[in-house]
Design a protein around this motif. Structure first.
Motif, PDB file in Angstrom:
ATOM      1  N   ILE A 197       1.416   9.508  -6.148  1.00 36.64           N
ATOM      2  CA  ILE A 197       1.969   8.235  -6.622  1.00 36.64           C
ATOM      3  C   ILE A 197       2.364   8.422  -8.082  1.00 36.64           C
ATOM      4  CG2 ILE A 197       1.506   5.790  -7.027  1.00 36.64           C
ATOM      5  CD1 ILE A 197      -0.834   6.087  -4.947  1.00 36.64           C
ATOM      6  N   VAL A 198       3.643   8.255  -8.354  1.00 39.62           N
ATOM      7  CA  VAL A 198       4.126   8.394  -9.730  1.00 39.62           C
ATOM      8  C   VAL A 198       4.470   7.018 -10.279  1.00 39.62           C
ATOM      9  CG1 VAL A 198       5.931   9.315 -11.227  1.00 39.62           C
ATOM     10  CG2 VAL A 198       5.048  10.714  -9.347  1.00 39.62           C
ATOM     11  N   VAL A 199       3.886   6.689 -11.420  1.00 40.04           N
ATOM     12  CA  VAL A 199       4.273   5.468 -12.130  1.00 40.04           C
ATOM     13  C   VAL A 199       5.030   5.900 -13.372  1.00 40.04           C
ATOM     14  CG1 VAL A 199       3.471   3.427 -13.386  1.00 40.04           C
ATOM     15  CG2 VAL A 199       2.268   4.165 -11.310  1.00 40.04           C
ATOM     16  N   ARG A 255      -4.699   1.939  -3.263  1.00 37.13           N
ATOM     17  CA  ARG A 255      -3.323   2.472  -3.350  1.00 37.13           C
ATOM     18  C   ARG A 255      -2.276   1.354  -3.384  1.00 37.13           C
ATOM     19  NH1 ARG A 255      -3.158   7.984  -2.332  1.00 37.13           N
ATOM     20  NH2 ARG A 255      -1.006   7.983  -1.647  1.00 37.13           N
ATOM     21  N   ARG A 256      -2.654   0.195  -3.901  1.00 35.09           N
ATOM     22  CA  ARG A 256      -1.655  -0.891  -3.953  1.00 35.09           C
ATOM     23  C   ARG A 256      -0.728  -0.680  -5.146  1.00 35.09           C
ATOM     24  NH1 ARG A 256      -4.994  -6.293  -3.377  1.00 35.09           N
ATOM     25  NH2 ARG A 256      -2.946  -7.179  -3.849  1.00 35.09           N
ATOM     26  N   ALA A 257       0.562  -0.539  -4.839  1.00 34.14           N
ATOM     27  CA  ALA A 257       1.561  -0.172  -5.847  1.00 34.14           C
ATOM     28  C   ALA A 257       1.563  -1.124  -7.038  1.00 34.14           C
ATOM     29  CB  ALA A 257       2.950  -0.107  -5.208  1.00 34.14           C
ATOM     30  N   THR A 306       0.842  -1.198   0.000  1.00 38.12           N
ATOM     31  CA  THR A 306       0.000   0.000   0.000  1.00 38.12           C
ATOM     32  C   THR A 306       0.879   1.251   0.000  1.00 38.12           C
ATOM     33  OG1 THR A 306      -1.539  -1.232   1.373  1.00 38.12           O
ATOM     34  CG2 THR A 306      -1.890   1.148   1.218  1.00 38.12           C
ATOM     35  N   CYS A 307       0.558   2.183  -0.897  1.00 36.35           N
ATOM     36  CA  CYS A 307       1.350   3.412  -0.971  1.00 36.35           C
ATOM     37  C   CYS A 307       0.978   4.345   0.187  1.00 36.35           C
ATOM     38  CB  CYS A 307       1.108   4.132  -2.299  1.00 36.35           C
ATOM     39  SG  CYS A 307       1.697   3.221  -3.726  1.00 36.35           S
ATOM     40  N   LEU A 308       1.966   4.952   0.792  1.00 39.78           N
ATOM     41  CA  LEU A 308       1.772   5.868   1.923  1.00 39.78           C
ATOM     42  C   LEU A 308       0.730   6.926   1.583  1.00 39.78           C
ATOM     43  CD1 LEU A 308       2.916   6.594   4.760  1.00 39.78           C
ATOM     44  CD2 LEU A 308       4.453   8.175   3.568  1.00 39.78           C
TER      45      LEU A 308
END
Ligand code: DGT
Ligand code: MG
Ligand code: MG
Ligand code: MG
Ligand code: MG
Length: 268
Positions: A24-26, A91-93, A17-19
Motif C-alpha cells: 500500500i503506497v500513500v 487495511r482501510r485506505a 479495504t485494500c486488496l
C-alpha cells in the motif's frame, strides 16, 4: 443497549479495504507549493531547509505509525510504502491515508522552526494524499523508480533553468526558451561548457531524493546498576536499536535492494 433508529446510516459507509498481499503506497504532495515556496522565500531551485523539514516530517510518520517499510521523497512530495502483510487499520485506505497526511502535516508545522529559524510560517500548509496498491515487488520498485526518475529529470531541468538566470543573467522567459526541446545530454553539456558545472558532482540529495528505511544501529546506553551492598555505578552497554535512516542513492538499480534485503517481502 438497543440500537437506535439512526444506526442504519452506518450502511452508507463504503468498504475501502485494500486488496490483500499488495503493497500500500500513500503519496503526499504539498498543496500549491508553487505559492508556498515563493511566500516563504525558498531558495531556488532547491531549498535545503525545506527538504530537511520534509524528511523530518516523513521520519515522524514512520516512527509514529506502523508498518511503513520505506518512504521516498523529493520536492514537495513523499511516498510511504506499507508492508504487503500489514493489517494496520484493517487495511482501510481512508484511515491509512488520513493518518499519514495528518501526522505529516502536523509534523511539518511542529518542526518548522527547527529548520526555518528566521522565516516565520505565514499560513498553514496542506498536503493531499492518494493510495495506490502494487501487487508485486517489480511493480513497487518500478513505482519508486518512477518517482526517482522524476526527481532526476526535474532537478536537471531546474538546475539548468536557474543557472541560466542566476549566473547567465537570462530572464525566466529566455531561460525557458533556451531549454525548449533540449535533452538531458544537452543540459549537462550546457551546464558544463557555459558554467563549469559538472552535474554529476551535484549533491546526491538533490539528484536522487531521500529514501528512508529502518536500520539496526548499535548505540551505547548508560545504565545505573546497583549491586546489593555496593554503591550504585554507571555502566555503558551496547543496545541494538532500529532507527529511521536516510539514503540519497540510486534506488532504481539492484544494488540498494541487494544491500537491504529486508525491505521487500517475497512475491511467493
Ligand atoms: P499542487 O501540488 O497541484 O497543489 O501544486 P504545486 O504548486 O504544489 O505543484 P507541484 O507539486 O507539481 O510542484 C511543486 C512546487 O513546489 C513547484 O512549484 C516547485 C516548488 N518547490 C518544491 N521544492 C522547492 C524548493 O526546494 N525550492 C523552491 N524554490 N521551490 C520548491
Ligand atoms: Mg500535484
Ligand atoms: Mg504540490
Ligand atoms: Mg509535487
Ligand atoms: Mg476515533
Amino acid at each position: 443497549m438497543a440500537k437506535s433508529k439512526f444506526e442504519y446510516v452506518r450502511q452508507f459507509e463504503t468498504d475501502d479495504t485494500c486488496l490483500r498481499n499488495c503493497y500500500i503506497v500513500v503519496r503526499l504532495d504539498g498543496r500549491n507549493f508553487h505559492k508556498f515556496s515563493e511566500k516563504h522565500n525558498f531558495a531556488k531551485p532547491n531549498d535545503h531547509r525545506a527538504l530537511a523539514l520534509m524528511t523530518r516530517s516523513a521520519q515522524s510518520v514512520m516512527e509514529d505509525l506502523e508498518d511503513v517499510v520505506i518512504a521516498y521523497g523529493q520536492s514537495d512530495e513523499f511516498s510511504f510504502v506499507f508492508k504487503r502483510t500489514s493489517t494496520w487499520f484493517k487495511r482501510r485506505a481512508s484511515k491509512l491515508m488520513t493518518h499519514v497526511a495528518s501526522q505529516f502535516s502536523s509534523s511539518y508545522v511542529f518542526y518548522w522552526k527547527e529548520y526555518f529559524a528566521e522565516q516565520p510560517l505565514l499560513y498553514p500548509p496542506g498536503f493531499d494524499g492518494r493510495v495506490v496498491l502494487y501487487p508485486s515487488n517489480r511493480n513497487l520498485r518500478d513505482y519508486l523508480s518512477w518517482r526517482q526518475a522524476d526527481c532526476h529529470v526535474n532537478n536537471l531541468y531546474n538546475t539548468a533553468f536557474w543557472t541560466l538566470i542566476q549566473k547567465g543573467g537570462l530572464t525566466t522567459v529566455q531561460a525557458e526558451e533556451r531549454l525548449k526541446g533540449t535533452l538531458a545530454a544537452d543540459k549537462n553539456e550546457l551546464l558544463f561548457s557555459q558554467f563549469d558545472i559538472n552535474y554529476n558532482n551535484e549533491p546526491p540529495l538533490l539528484k536522487k531524493g531521500t529514501a528512508l528505511i529502518w536500520e539496526k544501529r548499535d548505540e551505547p546506553v548508560t545504565k545505573r546498576v546497583k549491586v546489593p551492598g555496593q554503591e550504585e555505578t554507571e555502566v555503558t552497554v551496547t543496545r541494538t536499536r532500529k532507527r529511521v535512516c536516510p539514503h540519497h542513492c540510486d534506488i532504481i538499480g539492484d544494488q540498494f535492494w541487494d544491500e537491504h534485503p529486508d525491505i521487500l517481502e517475497s512475491d511467493g
